[in-house]
Design a protein around this motif. Sequence first.
Motif, mmCIF file in Angstrom:
data_model
loop_
_atom_site.group_PDB
_atom_site.id
_atom_site.type_symbol
_atom_site.label_atom_id
_atom_site.label_comp_id
_atom_site.label_asym_id
_atom_site.label_seq_id
_atom_site.Cartn_x
_atom_site.Cartn_y
_atom_site.Cartn_z
ATOM 1 N N HIS A 1 -28.629 -3.285 26.699
ATOM 2 C CA HIS A 1 -28.173 -4.357 25.815
ATOM 3 C C HIS A 1 -29.055 -4.427 24.569
ATOM 4 O O HIS A 1 -28.567 -4.471 23.435
ATOM 5 C CB HIS A 1 -28.221 -5.697 26.552
ATOM 6 C CG HIS A 1 -27.220 -5.843 27.651
ATOM 7 N ND1 HIS A 1 -25.973 -6.383 27.462
ATOM 8 C CD2 HIS A 1 -27.293 -5.516 28.966
ATOM 9 C CE1 HIS A 1 -25.309 -6.389 28.612
ATOM 10 N NE2 HIS A 1 -26.097 -5.873 29.546
ATOM 11 N N SER B 1 -33.929 -7.446 25.821
ATOM 12 C CA SER B 1 -33.051 -7.571 26.995
ATOM 13 C C SER B 1 -33.570 -8.635 27.959
ATOM 14 O O SER B 1 -32.774 -9.357 28.581
ATOM 15 C CB SER B 1 -32.937 -6.219 27.706
ATOM 16 O OG SER B 1 -32.391 -5.249 26.844
ATOM 17 N N ASP C 1 -21.836 -5.659 37.737
ATOM 18 C CA ASP C 1 -21.265 -5.065 36.531
ATOM 19 C C ASP C 1 -22.249 -4.074 35.916
ATOM 20 O O ASP C 1 -23.464 -4.300 35.904
ATOM 21 C CB ASP C 1 -20.924 -6.151 35.506
ATOM 22 C CG ASP C 1 -19.787 -7.057 35.988
ATOM 23 O OD1 ASP C 1 -18.953 -6.559 36.762
ATOM 24 O OD2 ASP C 1 -19.757 -8.239 35.606
ATOM 25 N N TYR D 1 -23.332 -1.998 32.480
ATOM 26 C CA TYR D 1 -23.217 -1.972 31.017
ATOM 27 C C TYR D 1 -23.126 -0.512 30.583
ATOM 28 O O TYR D 1 -24.132 0.163 30.409
ATOM 29 C CB TYR D 1 -24.427 -2.663 30.390
ATOM 30 C CG TYR D 1 -24.350 -2.810 28.888
ATOM 31 C CD1 TYR D 1 -23.470 -3.723 28.302
ATOM 32 C CD2 TYR D 1 -25.154 -2.037 28.051
ATOM 33 C CE1 TYR D 1 -23.407 -3.874 26.925
ATOM 34 C CE2 TYR D 1 -25.086 -2.173 26.680
ATOM 35 C CZ TYR D 1 -24.213 -3.090 26.115
ATOM 36 O OH TYR D 1 -24.146 -3.229 24.747
ATOM 37 N N SER E 1 -22.782 1.579 28.081
ATOM 38 C CA SER E 1 -22.941 2.026 26.695
ATOM 39 C C SER E 1 -23.661 3.377 26.679
ATOM 40 O O SER E 1 -24.864 3.450 26.925
ATOM 41 C CB SER E 1 -23.724 0.997 25.883
ATOM 42 O OG SER E 1 -24.044 1.513 24.608
ATOM 43 N N PRO F 1 -20.144 -1.773 22.083
ATOM 44 C CA PRO F 1 -20.716 -3.038 22.581
ATOM 45 C C PRO F 1 -20.342 -4.227 21.708
ATOM 46 O O PRO F 1 -19.978 -4.075 20.543
ATOM 47 C CB PRO F 1 -22.222 -2.774 22.520
ATOM 48 C CG PRO F 1 -22.373 -1.817 21.382
ATOM 49 C CD PRO F 1 -21.153 -0.935 21.426
#
Length: 412
Positions: free
Chosen positions: A113, A167, A237, A239, A241, A327
Motif C-alpha cells: 500500500h 503502511s 484479502d 493487495y 499490486s 491501486p
Amino acid sequence: MDPLVHSISIDPQKCIGCTTCMKRCPIEAIRVKDSKCYIIDSRCINCGHCVNVCPHRALSGITDDINSIFNFPYRIALIDPVLYSQFDLVTDPVKIISVFKDLGFNEVFETSHGADLITNFTKKYIKSASSKPVISSSCPTIIRLIQLRFPELIDNILPIDSPVEISAYMARQNAIKSTKFSCTDIGVFYISPCSARIYSFQHPVGIKYTNITGTISISSLFLDISKLMDNIKETVDFYSSGKAIGWARAGGQSQALEISEFLAVDGIENVISVLEEIENNKINDLLFLECQACTNGCVGGCLTIENSFVARNRIRQISQKFYKYIPEDLFQPEKFLLDQPIEPLNVLKLDKDLSKAIAKMKLIEEVVKDLPNIDCGACGSPSCKALAEDIVQGYSNKSDCIVMLKNNLKIK
C-alpha cells in the motif's frame, strides 16, 4: 562492550575472532580484540552484512518474539512482499498471509500500500526536484550511509517516509476506525527481512515517531507458516499490486516509475562506488537512483532464509502476474512527507577541536609509514590505516601489528 549494538547481537560463545566480519564490513565498523569481535556503534550502518558472512553464526539480528504480540488487544501483521519469495511459486500469497490469523493476529496489512503511494508521489516529485538524481528513501541503511559518508547528497534524498512506516500508519488508522480500540491498544508488528529496519524504528530519521510497535523476523516465522499453511481457517484479502510487490527486488521501485533515466544498484559495496561517482559529478544523466544495501534488494536481507537470487526471480514473476493492477489513492502523500531534517553524522571526525584533529591526522600519516601496509587484519583492525587511526585514538598500539612484532623479535 554490550553484545547488543544497534540491531545486531554478538554471541561471545560462538565468536572466535576469525576476522571475517571485520574484513567484509563495508564501513570498517568492526574490530577484533582478545579473540572477540565488537562493533563501533557510531559507525555501524546496520546493513547486516556481518550477519550474512559470519561462518560461525555469532552475529544475528535482534527482533521480537511472536508471543510479544499478545501484549496488545488488537494485533496487526505488517507483511513485506519479500515474504512471498520465501516460498515456491505454487504457493498462493493469499495462503501465506492468511496464516497470520492463525498465528494470533487480528488483521493483516501489506507494505505494498505504502509502496504504491510513494510511486505516485515520486513520479510528480522528480519533475520539480532541484537536486538530481533523486535518491530513494526506502532503505534505512542507505540513508545512514549518506549521513555518514555522503552528507552532500542529503538534499537528493526523496523527502517522503518509507513504505513500511506509511503502511503502518494506514493500518493503524483503518483499525481505529473499524474497531473500538484506541491507538495504544493496537500493536503493529512488521515481519522484517533485514536488521536495518529494527534500528530505524528505534531511531527514526526524518520523522518524530515510528508507527511500528515491534519487529519479527521472516526467518523466525518460516517454519510456523509452513506448518499452518495447509489448515488455514480463514482467508484474508490480498493487495495484488504487481508494481508494489516488485519493490521487494532490486530495480522494482525504479521499474514502477516507468521512466528510463534511472539507475538501480544493489549490494552495499556497489552502492558506495556509485555514490562516490555521483558525489564527484561523474554521473549526470539520471533522474532517479534506487539504492539497496542487500544484494538483489530486500529479498537478500539477513533475516530471510531463501537464496536471494532465487527469491528475486520469484518476486519478478509474482510482480508480472499482477502488474496491471491499478491501486486506489486512499491517502494523500503530503501527509507522509519527512518533517524532520536529515542531519549529517560526523562520527568519523578525529576530534571535535579542529587543531587537534589536524594534529591527529598528521600523526596517523606518520604511523601508517611505519606499518607494513598489507592490510592483513591480524591486528584486529580492518586495514593498516584503520590500525593507525586506532593507535592515535588510543584504542590500539603498534605491538598489535603481527608483522612489526615479528620483525622486532628478529632484531632482538
